[in-house]
Design an enzyme around this catalytic site. Structure first.
Site, PDB file in Angstrom:
ATOM      1  N   ARG A 234       0.780  -1.177  -0.012  1.00  0.00           N
ATOM      2  CA  ARG A 234      -0.067   0.102   0.008  1.00  0.00           C
ATOM      3  C   ARG A 234       0.899   1.379   0.159  1.00  0.00           C
ATOM      4  O   ARG A 234       1.854   1.389   0.985  1.00  0.00           O
ATOM      5  CB  ARG A 234      -0.899   0.030   1.185  1.00  0.00           C
TER       6      ARG A 234
ATOM      7  N   THR B 240      -1.010   7.420  -1.116  1.00  0.00           N
ATOM      8  CA  THR B 240      -2.485   7.492  -1.567  1.00  0.00           C
ATOM      9  C   THR B 240      -3.193   6.461  -1.215  1.00  0.00           C
ATOM     10  O   THR B 240      -4.363   6.283  -1.366  1.00  0.00           O
ATOM     11  CB  THR B 240      -1.967   7.045  -3.121  1.00  0.00           C
TER      12      THR B 240
ATOM     13  N   ASP C 204       0.044  -2.806  12.378  1.00  0.00           N
ATOM     14  CA  ASP C 204       0.623  -3.067  11.074  1.00  0.00           C
ATOM     15  C   ASP C 204       1.130  -4.545  11.089  1.00  0.00           C
ATOM     16  O   ASP C 204       2.007  -4.990  11.786  1.00  0.00           O
ATOM     17  CB  ASP C 204       1.968  -2.226  10.769  1.00  0.00           C
TER      18      ASP C 204
ATOM     19  N   ASP D 187       4.525  -5.984   9.798  1.00  0.00           N
ATOM     20  CA  ASP D 187       5.641  -5.368  10.671  1.00  0.00           C
ATOM     21  C   ASP D 187       5.581  -6.299  12.302  1.00  0.00           C
ATOM     22  O   ASP D 187       6.437  -6.758  12.594  1.00  0.00           O
ATOM     23  CB  ASP D 187       5.533  -4.042  11.186  1.00  0.00           C
TER      24      ASP D 187
HETATM   25  C1  PRP Z   1      -1.185  -4.359   4.542  1.00  0.00           C
HETATM   26  C2  PRP Z   1      -2.148  -5.701   4.927  1.00  0.00           C
HETATM   27  C3  PRP Z   1      -2.872  -5.751   3.543  1.00  0.00           C
HETATM   28  C4  PRP Z   1      -3.155  -4.069   3.351  1.00  0.00           C
HETATM   29  C5  PRP Z   1      -4.438  -3.928   3.666  1.00  0.00           C
HETATM   30  O1  PRP Z   1      -0.133  -4.713   3.719  1.00  0.00           O
HETATM   31  O2  PRP Z   1      -1.340  -6.764   4.989  1.00  0.00           O
HETATM   32  O3  PRP Z   1      -2.302  -6.227   2.437  1.00  0.00           O
HETATM   33  O4  PRP Z   1      -2.137  -3.402   3.956  1.00  0.00           O
HETATM   34  O5  PRP Z   1      -4.749  -2.466   3.370  1.00  0.00           O
HETATM   35  P1  PRP Z   1      -5.779  -2.057   2.027  1.00  0.00           P
HETATM   36  O6  PRP Z   1      -6.991  -2.572   2.586  1.00  0.00           O
HETATM   37  O7  PRP Z   1      -6.146  -0.437   2.763  1.00  0.00           O
HETATM   38  O8  PRP Z   1      -5.309  -2.169   0.874  1.00  0.00           O
HETATM   39  P2  PRP Z   1       0.993  -3.522   3.808  1.00  0.00           P
HETATM   40  O9  PRP Z   1       0.675  -2.792   2.348  1.00  0.00           O
HETATM   41  O10 PRP Z   1       1.176  -2.941   4.764  1.00  0.00           O
HETATM   42  O11 PRP Z   1       2.345  -4.512   3.086  1.00  0.00           O
HETATM   43  P3  PRP Z   1       2.923  -5.685   3.806  1.00  0.00           P
HETATM   44  O12 PRP Z   1       2.219  -6.583   4.141  1.00  0.00           O
HETATM   45  O13 PRP Z   1       4.165  -5.728   2.983  1.00  0.00           O
HETATM   46  O14 PRP Z   1       3.331  -4.947   5.220  1.00  0.00           O
HETATM   47  N1  URA Z   2      -2.523  -2.565   6.978  1.00  0.00           N
HETATM   48  C1  URA Z   2      -2.101  -3.184   8.450  1.00  0.00           C
HETATM   49  O1  URA Z   2      -1.255  -3.994   8.399  1.00  0.00           O
HETATM   50  N2  URA Z   2      -3.095  -2.740   9.434  1.00  0.00           N
HETATM   51  C2  URA Z   2      -3.890  -1.940   9.205  1.00  0.00           C
HETATM   52  O2  URA Z   2      -4.640  -1.427  10.290  1.00  0.00           O
HETATM   53  C3  URA Z   2      -4.245  -1.337   7.771  1.00  0.00           C
HETATM   54  C4  URA Z   2      -3.432  -1.852   6.774  1.00  0.00           C
END
Ligand code: PRP
Ligand code: URA
Length: 212
Positions: free
Chosen positions: A107, A111, A203, A206
């Site tokens: 994400r 944006t 997150d 993380d």
């Molecule tokens: C997080 C989560 C989803 C997304 C959800 O991933 O694991 O994939 O955000 O958000 P959305 O519904 O608003 O799209 P992130 O983009 O943080 O990536 P990561 O898993 O690599 O940390």
């Molecule tokens: N991605 C995450 O990991 N946590 C949130 O709350 C939203 C997006």
């Protein structure tokens, strides 16, 4: 305007208990990972409840009989990278013959739109039931994009499984993919200004991988 969220809530007491421990900010990475795997396994048990069965002839040590086995062994699990990876092990305990696809999306922090960086899927996607897994359904951008990618590769039967969902994300997936059932362990209150689920669990990626 009031609208109805189309979502299956899996609120078994064991799942709720484990999810509460995951939400706590002082839960260690190790415990967070283990709890996610355990919940993913329990959720897999629920979402496979309607999987079709077929009868086969077998022999027990006592007598021949007809008995049921899964009719469709063509399950594909698709974690959305990174955080979806934390759910695969638990689900594979129950569906060990599943093939694993990977969809890489992150994400954009400004944006909040998903950015695609990887896609590798098992062959013959049109024959499989795909379970797309991601702990978080926030704006819905990542899940909706992953489902679109799968459909573009020919997938026809899709299920989305998320641990914690925001109403905003459920609405987006309901609108863009009305054919895809959503299973979640919790529908939280809202998103904050940074697109994080409130109260959520922070997150997920993380906390799984210790990259905070
Ligand atoms: C997080 C989560 C989803 C997304 C959800 O991933 O694991 O994939 O955000 O958000 P959305 O519904 O608003 O799209 P992130 O983009 O943080 O990536 P990561 O898993 O690599 O940390
Ligand atoms: N991605 C995450 O990991 N946590 C949130 O709350 C939203 C997006």
């Amino acid at each position: 305007m009031a609208d109805e969220l189309k979502v299956h809530l899996i609120d078994h007491p064991l799942i709720q208990h484990k999810l509460t421990r995951m939400r706590m900010k002082d839960t260690s990475y190790k415990d967070f990972r283990e709890l996610l795997e355990e919940i993913a396994m329990l959720m897999a048990y629920e979402i496979t409840r309607d999987f079709p069965l077929k009868e086969v002839e077998i022999e027990t040590p006592v007598a021949p009989c007809r008995a049921k086995v899964l009719a469709d062994n063509e399950v594909g699990l698709v974690p959305i990278l990174r955080a979806g990876l934390g759910m695969v092990g638990g689900m594979m305990n129950l569906i060990p013959t599943a093939r694993i696809g990977h969809i890489g999306l992150y994400r954009d922090p400004k944006t909040l739109k998903p950015v695609e960086y990887y896609c590798k899927l098992p062959p013959e996607p049109e024959k499989r039931t795909f379970i797309v897994v991601d702990p978080m359904l926030a704006t819905g951008g990542s899940s909706a994009a992953a489902l679109t990618m799968l459909k573009e590769h020919g997938a026809k039967k899709l299920v989305l499984m998320c641990l914690v969902s925001a109403p905003e994300g459920i609405r987006v997936v309901n609108k863009e993919h009305p054919d895809v059932p959503i299973y979640t362990a919790a529908v939280d209150e809202k998103l904050n200004d940074h697109g994080y689920i409130v109260p959520g669990l922070g997150d997920a990626g993380d906390r799984i991988f210790g990259t905070i």
